[in-house]
Design a protein around this motif. Structure first.
Motif, mmCIF file in Angstrom:
data_model
loop_
_atom_site.group_PDB
_atom_site.id
_atom_site.type_symbol
_atom_site.label_atom_id
_atom_site.label_comp_id
_atom_site.label_asym_id
_atom_site.label_seq_id
_atom_site.Cartn_x
_atom_site.Cartn_y
_atom_site.Cartn_z
ATOM 1 N N ALA A 269 112.925 54.497 18.401
ATOM 2 C CA ALA A 269 113.555 54.540 17.084
ATOM 3 C C ALA A 269 113.373 53.199 16.380
ATOM 4 O O ALA A 269 113.178 52.166 17.030
ATOM 5 N N ALA A 270 113.447 53.234 15.055
ATOM 6 C CA ALA A 270 113.270 52.012 14.274
ATOM 7 C C ALA A 270 114.334 50.974 14.613
ATOM 8 O O ALA A 270 114.036 49.780 14.716
ATOM 9 N N ALA A 271 115.578 51.416 14.795
ATOM 10 C CA ALA A 271 116.657 50.479 15.105
ATOM 11 C C ALA A 271 116.403 49.775 16.433
ATOM 12 O O ALA A 271 116.655 48.570 16.577
ATOM 13 N N GLU A 272 115.886 50.504 17.409
ATOM 14 C CA GLU A 272 115.584 49.919 18.720
ATOM 15 C C GLU A 272 114.463 48.896 18.600
ATOM 16 O O GLU A 272 114.519 47.812 19.196
ATOM 17 N N ALA A 273 113.438 49.236 17.830
ATOM 18 C CA ALA A 273 112.311 48.320 17.640
ATOM 19 C C ALA A 273 112.757 47.050 16.937
ATOM 20 O O ALA A 273 112.332 45.941 17.288
ATOM 21 N N GLU A 274 113.606 47.204 15.952
ATOM 22 C CA GLU A 274 114.104 46.051 15.197
ATOM 23 C C GLU A 274 114.870 45.101 16.105
ATOM 24 O O GLU A 274 114.643 43.882 16.099
ATOM 25 N N GLN A 275 115.780 45.620 16.893
ATOM 26 C CA GLN A 275 116.584 44.797 17.788
ATOM 27 C C GLN A 275 115.727 44.149 18.875
ATOM 28 O O GLN A 275 115.915 42.980 19.217
ATOM 29 N N GLU A 276 114.787 44.907 19.399
ATOM 30 C CA GLU A 276 113.914 44.384 20.456
ATOM 31 C C GLU A 276 113.099 43.203 19.950
ATOM 32 O O GLU A 276 112.941 42.193 20.634
ATOM 33 N N PHE A 277 112.581 43.308 18.733
ATOM 34 C CA PHE A 277 111.758 42.234 18.181
ATOM 35 C C PHE A 277 112.586 40.973 17.945
ATOM 36 O O PHE A 277 112.109 39.860 18.148
ATOM 37 N N TRP A 278 113.831 41.143 17.532
ATOM 38 C CA TRP A 278 114.706 39.995 17.276
ATOM 39 C C TRP A 278 115.159 39.339 18.574
ATOM 40 O O TRP A 278 115.284 38.116 18.657
ATOM 41 N N GLN A 279 115.422 40.151 19.575
ATOM 42 C CA GLN A 279 116.016 39.618 20.803
ATOM 43 C C GLN A 279 114.994 39.038 21.771
ATOM 44 O O GLN A 279 115.323 38.163 22.579
ATOM 45 N N GLN A 280 113.753 39.525 21.716
ATOM 46 C CA GLN A 280 112.731 39.060 22.650
ATOM 47 C C GLN A 280 111.674 38.239 21.902
ATOM 48 O O GLN A 280 110.810 38.772 21.214
ATOM 49 N N ARG A 281 111.743 36.926 22.054
ATOM 50 C CA ARG A 281 110.834 36.022 21.348
ATOM 51 C C ARG A 281 109.375 36.245 21.745
ATOM 52 O O ARG A 281 108.456 35.921 21.001
ATOM 53 N N GLU A 282 109.144 36.804 22.917
ATOM 54 C CA GLU A 282 107.783 36.990 23.416
ATOM 55 C C GLU A 282 106.944 37.854 22.491
ATOM 56 O O GLU A 282 105.729 37.676 22.404
ATOM 57 N N TRP A 283 107.587 38.789 21.761
ATOM 58 C CA TRP A 283 106.822 39.657 20.877
ATOM 59 C C TRP A 283 106.268 38.880 19.691
ATOM 60 O O TRP A 283 105.144 39.129 19.237
ATOM 61 N N PHE A 284 107.046 37.936 19.169
ATOM 62 C CA PHE A 284 106.567 37.118 18.057
ATOM 63 C C PHE A 284 105.425 36.216 18.521
ATOM 64 O O PHE A 284 104.434 36.032 17.815
ATOM 65 N N GLU A 285 105.555 35.662 19.718
ATOM 66 C CA GLU A 285 104.496 34.811 20.258
ATOM 67 C C GLU A 285 103.228 35.622 20.499
ATOM 68 O O GLU A 285 102.104 35.140 20.291
ATOM 69 N N LYS A 286 103.392 36.859 20.931
ATOM 70 C CA LYS A 286 102.251 37.751 21.128
ATOM 71 C C LYS A 286 101.558 38.048 19.802
ATOM 72 O O LYS A 286 100.329 38.140 19.729
ATOM 73 N N LEU A 287 102.357 38.190 18.755
ATOM 74 C CA LEU A 287 101.832 38.452 17.415
ATOM 75 C C LEU A 287 100.890 37.330 16.968
ATOM 76 O O LEU A 287 99.826 37.584 16.395
ATOM 77 N N LEU A 288 101.270 36.089 17.252
ATOM 78 C CA LEU A 288 100.481 34.942 16.811
ATOM 79 C C LEU A 288 99.161 34.813 17.574
ATOM 80 O O LEU A 288 98.266 34.074 17.148
ATOM 81 N N LYS A 289 99.025 35.526 18.689
ATOM 82 C CA LYS A 289 97.821 35.443 19.501
ATOM 83 C C LYS A 289 96.828 36.576 19.215
ATOM 84 O O LYS A 289 95.798 36.676 19.886
ATOM 85 N N LEU A 290 97.134 37.412 18.243
ATOM 86 C CA LEU A 290 96.242 38.531 17.935
ATOM 87 C C LEU A 290 94.911 38.019 17.394
ATOM 88 O O LEU A 290 94.833 36.969 16.761
ATOM 89 N N GLU A 291 93.866 38.794 17.632
ATOM 90 C CA GLU A 291 92.526 38.390 17.236
ATOM 91 C C GLU A 291 92.375 38.307 15.718
ATOM 92 O O GLU A 291 92.970 39.089 14.975
ATOM 93 N N LYS A 292 91.562 37.369 15.286
ATOM 94 C CA LYS A 292 91.210 37.291 13.877
ATOM 95 C C LYS A 292 90.424 38.544 13.498
ATOM 96 O O LYS A 292 89.544 38.985 14.230
ATOM 97 N N GLY A 293 90.749 39.131 12.340
ATOM 98 C CA GLY A 293 90.046 40.331 11.893
ATOM 99 C C GLY A 293 90.573 41.615 12.487
ATOM 100 O O GLY A 293 89.934 42.663 12.372
ATOM 101 N N CYS A 294 91.759 41.569 13.111
ATOM 102 C CA CYS A 294 92.353 42.784 13.677
ATOM 103 C C CYS A 294 92.959 43.652 12.576
ATOM 104 O O CYS A 294 93.067 43.226 11.427
#
Length: 381
Positions: A269-294
């Protein structure tokens, strides 16, 4: 003293600088507001200037600018002028709860109007959307069109009874969606063939033709998507449900890699995804490592799209395309507006329209068009 009393302002230079002419007022408000519209608002009682010059010209203060800006903003939101007047009559010093109650009543009134229009639109779609095999009773249906003007519950009930006779042929053949869309969609002659295909698939995914005005593509969206896919770019969905809706067979044919940003299998659910992204910093760090041109496909969490925009603006993320259609009623529209301003190629939906299915359908349509028409250049016209 009555607030509408006309005062005469002397031609003192310093004093006159405190006031604005009607032309200066419209320039301060900006947008498409004109002096004629301002005078119309006066006639309706929406604006009531308290002063006039010695030449009997209306003069305005900064508070008038703010009031007119509010009128323009409410009008752009879809409020009728009669409703705007009621909102403006609300005491500015009223408590937040009182103001919220007023807005809620206004919202419910607007929703009721939308429901009535939607009922009429659905009835028209039931007629216009019929393919040839279902048009055997078309003459009878057209003769009864006058009933579509009925807004009473009884009129709608009577119309419902007519469907029983008209629907008799629907079970004898599969529906021809292409033919139905020819009757229902507006003129899209100014759009490229690939864009029309994408828009049609989005409409079919939700069954709502009113979605079309809310779908926005940047000028380079199709070109960027096709080039990135040809280069076997990385495809990243925000959550597992969006990942699951992607056309992995065609994406595998193109040789692309597919990943999920928030790869928690329990996110549904959207609410679960929202909370998970806020609570787990690892997802934001993973975002910054995505390939250029993705290519990013975001259909659930508005905070993910907000973080994507932030990373793009800081130069930490350089996607070829962002399909941004997260769910939400406050953060989602904000995130989408930020995406449009980010400078990256995008496909998005204005306001609260969106969801994981629509986001996946948008990308799937671009993938299919590349495979079916690899040499098509209609989007470059």
């Amino acid at each position: 003293m009555n607030s509408r009393t006309k005062y005469t302002i002397p031609k003192s230079k310093n004093l006159m600088q405190e006031y604005l002419t009607i032309k200066q007022l419209t320039e301060a408000v900006k947008g498409t507001i004109t002096p004629r519209m301002v005078r119309h608002y006066h006639a309706l009682g929406l604006l009531s200037p308290a002063v006039r010059s010695t030449s009997n010209y209306r003069l305005y203060t900064r508070s008038d600018v703010q009031r007119l800006q509010r009128i323009v903003a409410l009008k752009q939101q879809g409020f009728q002028l009669s409703h705007i007047r009621k909102l403006l009559e609300t005491d500015a010093d009223a408590s937040p709860d009182a103001l919220m109650a007023t807005l809620q009543r206004q919202y419910l009134s607007v929703i009721q109007q939308i429901v009535r229009l939607r009922e009429t639109a659905s009835a028209l779609e039931g007629l216009l959307g019929r393919d040839i095999s279902c048009q055997a009773v078309q003459a009878d249906a057209l003769a009864q069109l006058r009933l579509l003007q009925a807004e009473t519950e009884g009129g709608l009930d009577e119309l419902e009874q007519l469907w029983e006779g008209w629907d008799a042929g629907a079970h004898t053949h599969p529906e021809d969606f292409g033919e139905s869309l020819q009757h229902l969609l507006p003129d899209l002659a100014d759009r490229s063939e690939i864009e029309v295909d994408l828009l049609s698939k989005l409409v079919l995914a939700c069954g709502d033709c009113s979605l079309l005005p809310f779908v926005k593509l940047s000028k380079t969206a199709i070109k960027s998507a096709r080039e990135a896919l040809k280069n076997q770019c990385q495809i990243v969905a925000d959550v597992p449900p969006v990942f699951a809706a992607l056309d992995r067979t065609r994406l595998a044919h193109l040789g692309t890699s597919i990943a999920t940003l928030i790869d928690d299998p329990h996110i549904n659910a959207a609410a679960e995804a929202e909370q998970e992204f806020w609570q787990q910093r690892e997802w934001f760090e993973k975002l910054l490592k995505l390939e250029k041109g993705c290519i990013l496909v975001i259909g659930y969490a508005p905070s993910v799209l907000m973080a994507v925009c932030e990373a793009i603006e800081s130069g930490q993320l350089q996607p070829a395309l962002v399909v941004g259609m997260p769910i939400g009623f406050s953060h989602s529209p904000v995130a989408k507006r930020r995406l449009v301003r980010s400078g990256v190629a995008y496909v998005t939906t204005v306001g609260t329209f969106g969801g994981g299915l629509l986001a996946a359908v948008a990308l799937n349509a671009l993938v299919e068009s590349l495979i079916e028409k690899p040499n098509c250049h209609c989007h470059l016209k």
